[in-house]
Each structure stands twice: as C-alpha cells, then as structure tokens.
Design a protein around this motif. Structure first.
Motif, PDB file in Angstrom:
ATOM      1  N   VAL A   1       0.865  -1.189   0.000  1.00  0.00           N
ATOM      2  CA  VAL A   1       0.000   0.000   0.000  1.00  0.00           C
ATOM      3  C   VAL A   1       0.901   1.240   0.000  1.00  0.00           C
ATOM      4  N   GLY A   2       1.967   1.173   0.793  1.00  0.00           N
ATOM      5  CA  GLY A   2       2.961   2.253   0.797  1.00  0.00           C
ATOM      6  C   GLY A   2       3.674   2.360  -0.546  1.00  0.00           C
ATOM      7  N   ALA A   3       4.015   1.207  -1.113  1.00  0.00           N
ATOM      8  CA  ALA A   3       4.719   1.171  -2.398  1.00  0.00           C
ATOM      9  C   ALA A   3       3.872   1.800  -3.508  1.00  0.00           C
ATOM     10  N   GLN A   4       2.585   1.502  -3.480  1.00  0.00           N
ATOM     11  CA  GLN A   4       1.666   2.063  -4.477  1.00  0.00           C
ATOM     12  C   GLN A   4       1.613   3.584  -4.360  1.00  0.00           C
ATOM     13  N   LYS A   5       1.540   4.046  -3.125  1.00  0.00           N
ATOM     14  CA  LYS A   5       1.526   5.486  -2.859  1.00  0.00           C
ATOM     15  C   LYS A   5       2.820   6.146  -3.372  1.00  0.00           C
ATOM     16  N   PHE A   6       3.940   5.488  -3.101  1.00  0.00           N
ATOM     17  CA  PHE A   6       5.238   6.010  -3.549  1.00  0.00           C
ATOM     18  C   PHE A   6       5.269   6.093  -5.085  1.00  0.00           C
ATOM     19  N   ALA A   7       4.850   5.015  -5.741  1.00  0.00           N
ATOM     20  CA  ALA A   7       4.850   4.960  -7.212  1.00  0.00           C
ATOM     21  C   ALA A   7       3.980   6.071  -7.797  1.00  0.00           C
ATOM     22  N   ASP A   8       2.789   6.268  -7.196  1.00  0.00           N
ATOM     23  CA  ASP A   8       1.865   7.305  -7.676  1.00  0.00           C
ATOM     24  C   ASP A   8       2.478   8.697  -7.542  1.00  0.00           C
ATOM     25  N   LEU A   9       3.097   8.949  -6.384  1.00  0.00           N
ATOM     26  CA  LEU A   9       3.685  10.274  -6.140  1.00  0.00           C
ATOM     27  C   LEU A   9       4.865  10.547  -7.071  1.00  0.00           C
ATOM     28  N   ILE A  10       5.704   9.550  -7.286  1.00  0.00           N
ATOM     29  CA  ILE A  10       6.870   9.727  -8.171  1.00  0.00           C
ATOM     30  C   ILE A  10       6.404  10.006  -9.598  1.00  0.00           C
ATOM     31  N   LYS A  11       5.415   9.271 -10.046  1.00  0.00           N
ATOM     32  CA  LYS A  11       4.895   9.466 -11.405  1.00  0.00           C
ATOM     33  C   LYS A  11       4.363  10.891 -11.566  1.00  0.00           C
ATOM     34  N   GLU A  12       3.583  11.296 -10.575  1.00  0.00           N
ATOM     35  CA  GLU A  12       2.966  12.624 -10.596  1.00  0.00           C
ATOM     36  C   GLU A  12       4.039  13.720 -10.528  1.00  0.00           C
ATOM     37  N   ARG A  13       4.991  13.555  -9.628  1.00  0.00           N
ATOM     38  CA  ARG A  13       5.985  14.608  -9.385  1.00  0.00           C
ATOM     39  C   ARG A  13       7.058  14.694 -10.473  1.00  0.00           C
ATOM     40  N   THR A  14       7.165  13.654 -11.305  1.00  0.00           N
ATOM     41  CA  THR A  14       8.138  13.715 -12.414  1.00  0.00           C
ATOM     42  C   THR A  14       7.391  13.835 -13.748  1.00  0.00           C
ATOM     43  N   ASN A  15       6.092  14.092 -13.684  1.00  0.00           N
ATOM     44  CA  ASN A  15       5.264  14.151 -14.898  1.00  0.00           C
ATOM     45  C   ASN A  15       5.438  12.911 -15.781  1.00  0.00           C
ATOM     46  N   GLY A  16       5.558  11.756 -15.120  1.00  0.00           N
ATOM     47  CA  GLY A  16       5.622  10.500 -15.865  1.00  0.00           C
ATOM     48  C   GLY A  16       6.995  10.133 -16.403  1.00  0.00           C
ATOM     49  N   ARG A  17       8.033  10.957 -16.114  1.00  0.00           N
ATOM     50  CA  ARG A  17       9.384  10.599 -16.571  1.00  0.00           C
ATOM     51  C   ARG A  17       9.868   9.319 -15.898  1.00  0.00           C
ATOM     52  N   ILE A  18       9.488   9.167 -14.614  1.00  0.00           N
ATOM     53  CA  ILE A  18       9.920   7.985 -13.866  1.00  0.00           C
ATOM     54  C   ILE A  18       8.692   7.172 -13.479  1.00  0.00           C
ATOM     55  N   THR A  19       8.693   5.927 -13.893  1.00  0.00           N
ATOM     56  CA  THR A  19       7.611   5.003 -13.558  1.00  0.00           C
ATOM     57  C   THR A  19       8.158   3.941 -12.617  1.00  0.00           C
ATOM     58  N   VAL A  20       7.444   3.690 -11.529  1.00  0.00           N
ATOM     59  CA  VAL A  20       7.848   2.645 -10.596  1.00  0.00           C
ATOM     60  C   VAL A  20       6.841   1.500 -10.720  1.00  0.00           C
ATOM     61  N   LYS A  21       7.321   0.348 -11.170  1.00  0.00           N
ATOM     62  CA  LYS A  21       6.449  -0.825 -11.317  1.00  0.00           C
ATOM     63  C   LYS A  21       6.568  -1.714 -10.082  1.00  0.00           C
ATOM     64  N   LEU A  22       5.439  -2.239  -9.629  1.00  0.00           N
ATOM     65  CA  LEU A  22       5.414  -2.997  -8.375  1.00  0.00           C
ATOM     66  C   LEU A  22       5.451  -4.504  -8.608  1.00  0.00           C
ATOM     67  N   TYR A  23       6.281  -5.170  -7.826  1.00  0.00           N
ATOM     68  CA  TYR A  23       6.418  -6.633  -7.898  1.00  0.00           C
ATOM     69  C   TYR A  23       6.246  -7.225  -6.503  1.00  0.00           C
ATOM     70  N   PRO A  24       5.002  -7.498  -6.099  1.00  0.00           N
ATOM     71  CA  PRO A  24       4.749  -8.039  -4.754  1.00  0.00           C
ATOM     72  C   PRO A  24       5.053  -9.548  -4.676  1.00  0.00           C
TER      73      PRO A  24
END
Length: 330
Positions: A45-68
């Motif tokens: 849940v934290g990882a998803q939040k982190f991924a969303d914030l990074i995507k938003e704050r870099t305007n999509g330059r950096i994408t974080v994909k999750l592997y649970p």
C-alpha cells in the motif's frame, strides 16, 4: 603516443562529467519495486503510494512498477542482493537478513527495545535512525527511509501462550537473523530460520509449530488457514522496514530526482506507518472471527526476563551505551 593518452583521458573525463549532470528533464526511467508481501499488505500500500507520487511529481518521466509476493526473488536476502547488484531498483524489506549487509542495523532487532510506536518514531526519525540508514552506503545500498512492519507477536498451533513457559519447546520459524535466533533459544523455544516463501507450507505440514510476525503479515497471509489458531500479543520485537534503493540506480539519477526520492520516501513512511497502525485492531477482531484465539493479556515481563541474557551475548558488537541511548530516548 603520450599526447594520445592524455587526449583519451580528457575525453573520458568530459563524457563522464556530462552524464553526471543530465538534467531532470532528460532523465527517464522505469524502475522495479519489490517485496515479499501481497498487494493488500501495508508494504505494498505504501509502495503504491510512492509509485503514484513519483509518477505525478516527475510528470511521468519515472515510472515505478510494483512486484509483490516474492516475484523478484525467493526471499528478502535474495532481493537485497538484487538491490546491491542493481537488478532490482527499490525494495521494502524487514530487517531480517539486513545485518549481513549492514551490521549496525541489527541493533533494532533486540527484544523489548521500544516502549511503543511513539518511542519508535522518535528514534527512527531522529539522528540514530539517520545514521543506521547512512550505514547502508558501505554495502552499495541507498536506504531512503524507515517504513514499518510493526511489533512482532508469537503465533502457534499447539495452544495459548500467555507467559514464556507456555511456549517451551515450540518449534517456530524466525527470520534469518542472529539476534532473533539467540533471543528465542535463550527463552527456551526452538527457533528455525526459514525464508518467508516457505513458511505457509511448513506450518501447514506441521514441520514447525509456529512463527512470529506483526499482525499485518499474519493477516495478509491468512495464516489461520495453515493451522495457526493461537495468537499472543507478545510485542517482543519492533520490526522496521527499511525502504532500500540500488545505489547504482540512485547514483545514475540527476540531483533533483535523488532529492525527490529521499523526500518522497520519508513522506510515504509517515503514511505507511499510520495505515499499518490504524488497521491492527480491526484485523485482530477479524482474526477472532476466523477462529483464532487472541491472547491479549500476555505476561511480557516473563519474555523480557527470559530474553535478557542475549544483550550481553552481543556486547562485543553493540555496546550497552548504544542500546541504552535507544531505550531511554525521550
């Protein structure tokens, strides 16, 4: 020939300097974030939040994909090696195997070190916590922040455990961690280190009687389905979850992205700890409905006393003063 060597050296230097100063606008990346736990666990849940914030704050330059759920490795040690090598970019992990990478982190694995969550936050978000995160650099790992697994509790299939004597001889799975192993052995139980991916089956087949983990792990993995019907609120160890990044990946990023990752990692730590803590009581009640006997009035003093000798066992590595600094933090 001499001239050519110098020229060559100069060319290498300028090329290197240039890549180091790529502006954030030019930097693009897709990163892999791993954990042992499923998507509904507070880690992810934290990882998803982190991924969303990074995507938003870099305007999509950096994408974080999750592997649970251990998708990128058999367990935390293997995935931490992946971080070291740069095969995995980000990892939420318990401290279980981390002493093998950065020995100082094991100080947090001592039993009954923390009084409560407030005490935890005071230490981990202060200079002691920062120093422990910084120590990972020596292992080629960038530790961004302390997320949370939670206070650990003892569970088993044999019967209720209210005081330490009730647990005598129980064969329990522990993390691959020297301090945890020593603590349980000293307390008269029979600890067996095992990678998390193997635990459910081992419990099911009664190769082991029990295990110890925070509420969220027990709940998310439905360990009652593996015969774990007895849950004791022992709170014997607080388990933080360092949010780790490959130093390779981190060093290749522009300065402003590096700062963004550190800042966002710390911000998500507060969010992730809160959702973990807020959900504990509801989960306990739900577990009771699943037929789990929750023993709340645990005689913690009996566990504390039984495990106390391990502090001197590790005195060569951790001084009494270091441990007391943490214990007495106000």
């Amino acid at each position: 020939a001499m001239k050519r060597v110098i020229m060559f050296g100069f060319a290498v230097l300028t090329a290197f300097a240039w890549t180091g100063t790529a502006t954030a606008a030019e930097y693009k990346a897709t990163m892999k974030l791993a954990s042992t736990q499923a998507m509904d666990h507070p880690y992810m849940v934290g990882a998803q939040k982190f991924a969303d914030l990074i995507k938003e704050r870099t305007n999509g330059r950096i994408t974080v994909k999750l592997y649970p759920s251990n998708q990128l490795g058999k367990g935390e040690r293997e995935m931490t090696e992946g971080i070291q090598q740069g095969a995995i970019d980000l990892l939420v992990t318990s401290t279980g195997p981390l002493g093998g990478f950065s020995p100082s982190i094991n100080i947090l694995d001592f039993p009954f070190l923390f009084r409560d969550f407030k005490h935890v936050d005071l230490v981990l978000d202060g200079p002691i916590g920062q120093k422990l995160l910084d120590d990972f650099e020596k292992a080629n790992i960038k530790a961004l922040a302390f997320w949370e697994n939670g206070f650990r509790h003892l569970t088993n299939a044999r019967g209720p455990v209210k005081k330490v004597e009730d647990g005598k001889g129980l064969k329990i799975r522990t993390m691959e961690n020297k301090v945890h192993l020593a603590a349980w052995k000293t307390a008269g139980l029979n600890p067996t280190p095992m990678a998390w991916g193997e635990v459910f089956t081992a419990l099911q087949q009664r190769v082991i009687d029990g295990q110890e983990n925070p509420i969220a792990v027990f709940y998310s993995n439905k360990l009652w389905d593996a015969g774990q019907k007895h849950f004791s609120l022992t709170e014997h160890v607080y388990s933080p979850s360092p949010f780790l990044m490959s130093k390779k990946t981190f060093d290749a990023m522009p300065k402003e992205d590096q700062q963004l990752f550190v800042k966002t990692g710390l911000e998500v730590a507060k969010f992730q700890r809160k959702i973990n803590r807020d959900a504990e009581e509801t989960k306990l009640q739900d577990m009771a409905k699943q037929g789990v006997t929750v023993t709340r009035d645990v005689d913690k003093a009996s566990f504390k006393k039984a495990m106390a000798p391990i502090y001197s066992e590790f005195s060569a590595q951790f001084s009494k003063a270091e441990i007391e600094t943490i214990m007495n933090a106000k």
